[in-house]
Write a protein that holds these residues in place. Structure first.
Motif, short mmCIF file in Angstrom:
data_model
loop_
_atom_site.label_atom_id
_atom_site.label_comp_id
_atom_site.label_asym_id
_atom_site.label_seq_id
_atom_site.Cartn_x
_atom_site.Cartn_y
_atom_site.Cartn_z
N HIS A 1 1.90 4.12 1.29
CA HIS A 1 0.73 4.05 1.67
C HIS A 1 -0.11 4.01 0.26
O HIS A 1 -0.01 4.70 -0.66
N ASN B 1 -3.99 3.56 -1.13
CA ASN B 1 -5.40 3.41 -1.00
C ASN B 1 -5.90 3.06 0.47
O ASN B 1 -6.55 2.13 0.84
N GLY B 2 -5.18 3.90 1.09
CA GLY B 2 -5.69 3.93 2.40
C GLY B 2 -5.00 3.05 3.63
O GLY B 2 -5.37 2.89 4.73
N LYS B 3 -4.12 2.27 3.05
CA LYS B 3 -3.33 1.47 3.77
C LYS B 3 -1.97 1.44 3.44
O LYS B 3 -1.57 1.91 2.57
N ASP B 4 -0.94 0.97 4.51
CA ASP B 4 0.37 0.93 4.65
C ASP B 4 0.70 -0.43 4.08
O ASP B 4 0.31 -1.60 4.58
#
Length: 543
Positions: free
Chosen positions: A399, A401-404
């Motif tokens: 994970h 900065n808010g993303k996978d």
């Protein structure tokens, strides 16, 4: 785990060995004891050389006792990445294909270290054929990070970085094609130096990509790294890319005790690419490190370097195409013996045309003008060594900065490929730890054949912060659990990508070609540039 001679630096050990206060036998025994204590947890070695090392230690002891002290590396135990040829000792390249290969000569760098009296204790684990940044090796098992053995040490010189951080060698040699010295140095909390292209011989080192490959040292401190580079650098007539540029005594030029040692130095930082999509803790620590450089007297300037992200993709195409030339016969006849980390990359490389490869090298030639112009304005560049801290072995996503995201994708972990693309010297030096106790590295780049200035800045920062001596890796702490579980089965999906796709790279080439044609005069050939410090005139240096 108690403090040991093995935890010392070369700078600390050399005077003790020279004065006969410590013997090479005593030191080598301490290093081998640490190897025995930590290898079940780290898997930093493919081949261990306990008997040979002790025989060499006894010989070094005899030489020193009889007045034959050779210098600061005499009696110092070291390791090498298992890409380096070692006479009479198997050299696997981390592969099944060369599992039983035994060279009949030493790599030039290994021979120079032995001539200086250093003692080889083993061959380090590596990503298979140096073809990835994690050291998840399917044939010999993954090397592990001493700060958290469930996480990668970085790669491809991961075993080299892990053994130095754990003190199962005092220093090691690695290779660097896209960051494979600097990334593991950063993730393991040690120092790693990629010198100028051509500065260090690669004769007797398995190639990955001959126009991008560099050989160099990993050590516990900047002084140690400088000392090792002084020994291994220099012209080698058996390496066609080797330079005859004079090699200074790098360590002798490092001075401590000056309040503002970087006074008058102009250090740039570039937000584009280097600081994009960073882990927040990495960004915070690196920017704090740059602030320390300012406190030490440097003038910090923000600079702009165009098209960096696209050039990193071009770098990956060059690397893949050149890699295939070495492996083509084995890919055809022994494809089943390659790991899943490397085979897809080799098969995709077969799609790269000669035209595409030549176009990438032409663009690379032209892009040298961008770097030459940049170093008219600055003396050094300071940026992150990696975009993220060490991630779990076998992890398919993290994970960020808010993303996978896939941590092995281009632009996620590495911030080092530009230094291979331009051939300029760059170093990674520890600059702090995340809240989870994972190391982070500051990368400092300079102009060709001025490694001394890079060392000067790195040493000044290191002495102002002493990160390298402030904490102890988890694997060395007394309450750390025993042997880590084997995870060879975890890595089936952990394939290092070549690039997004051949078609996407061709689109990038078209875009870059038009931009460079509009902005930059074509260079006559690919030659690293150096800058006259007085006039800021940029001149070519033939390799």
């Amino acid at each position: 785990m108690s403090k040991s001679l093995a935890d010392s630096t070369i700078q600390e050990l050399a005077p003790l060995l020279q004065s006969k206060t410590v013997s090479p036998v005593e030191l080598t025994e301490a290093v081998l004891a640490r190897m025995e204590e930590t290898e079940g947890r780290l898997n930093a070695y493919i081949t261990r050389l306990e008997d040979e090392a002790m025989a060499d230690a006894r010989e070094a002891e005899r030489e020193i006792v009889n007045g034959g002290y050779k210098g600061p590396l005499h009696g110092i135990p070291f390791a090498v990445k298992d890409l380096y040829y070692t006479k009479g000792i198997r050299t696997t390249a981390g592969s099944k294909i060369y599992r039983d290969f035994v060279p009949d000569y030493d790599a030039t760098t290994v021979a120079r270290l032995k001539d200086a009296g250093a003692i080889l204790v083993g061959k380090n684990n590596t990503h298979e054929f140096a073809s990835g940044g994690t050291n998840e090796n399917e044939h010999f098992g993954p090397a592990r990070n001493p700060w958290n053995p469930d996480r990668i040490p970085g790669g491809s010189s991961g075993g080299s970085a892990a053994c130095v951080a754990a003190s199962s060698a005092i220093f090691s040699l690695g290779t660097d094609t896209g960051g494979s010295i600097r990334m593991p140095a950063s993730l393991c909390g040690i120092v790693g130096m990629k010198a100028t292209y051509g500065r260090v011989s690669r004769r007797g080192v398995f190639p990955l990509s001959w126009s991008l490959d560099h050989a160099g040292p990993l050590a516990k401190s900047v002084w140690d790294t400088a000392q090792v580079l002084s020994v291994i650098a220099g012209q080698d007539p058996l390496d066609a890319a080797s330079s005859d540029h004079p090699v200074p005594d790098y360590a002798a030029a490092l001075n401590s005790g000056v309040s503002r040692p970087l006074e008058g130095m102009k250090i740039g930082y570039c937000e584009a690419y280097f600081f994009q999509n960073l882990d927040p803790e990495v960004e915070r620590l690196v920017k704090q490190a740059i602030a320390v450089l300012a406190d030490l007297g440097a003038e910090i300037r923000e600079v702009k370097i165009p098209m960096l992200e696209q050039m990193v993709q071009v770098h990956s195409l060059i690397s893949a195409a050149e890699m295939l030339t070495f492996h083509n016969a084995n890919v055809t006849s022994r494809s089943e013996d390659y790991g899943t980390n490397i085979l897809p990359r080799l098969l995709m490389a077969k799609e790269i045309s000669a035209q595409a490869y030549l176009e990438t090298q032409r663009l690379r030639q032209q892009y040298q003008a961008v770097w030459s112009e940049l170093y008219r304005e600055i003396d050094l560049l300071a940026v992150p060594s990696t975009g993220i801290p060490a991630f779990p072995i076998g992890a398919e996503t993290i994970h960020l900065n808010g993303k996978d995201v896939n941590p092995r994708d281009i632009g996620i972990i590495g911030r080092t490929a530009p230094g291979n693309f331009n051939g300029y010297p760059s170093i990674s030096v520890p600059c702090g730890y995340t809240d989870a106790g994972l190391p982070v590295g500051l990368q400092i780049q300079g102009v060709p054949f001025d490694e001394s200035l890079v060392f000067q800045a790195a040493h000044a920062y290191e002495q102002a912060t002493l990160w390298f001596s402030k904490q102890v890796p988890a694997v060395l702490q007394d309450d750390f659990p025993g042997k880590s579980p084997d995870t060879r089965q975890e890595m089936g999906a952990s394939v290092s990508p070549v690039h997004k796709s051949i078609d996407s790279i061709m689109d990038v080439l078209t875009e870059l070609s038009s931009q460079l044609a509009a902005e930059i005069e074509p260079a006559s050939c690919f030659k690293p540039k150096t800058v006259n410090k007085e006039t800021k005139q940029v001149t070519s240096i033939s390799l």
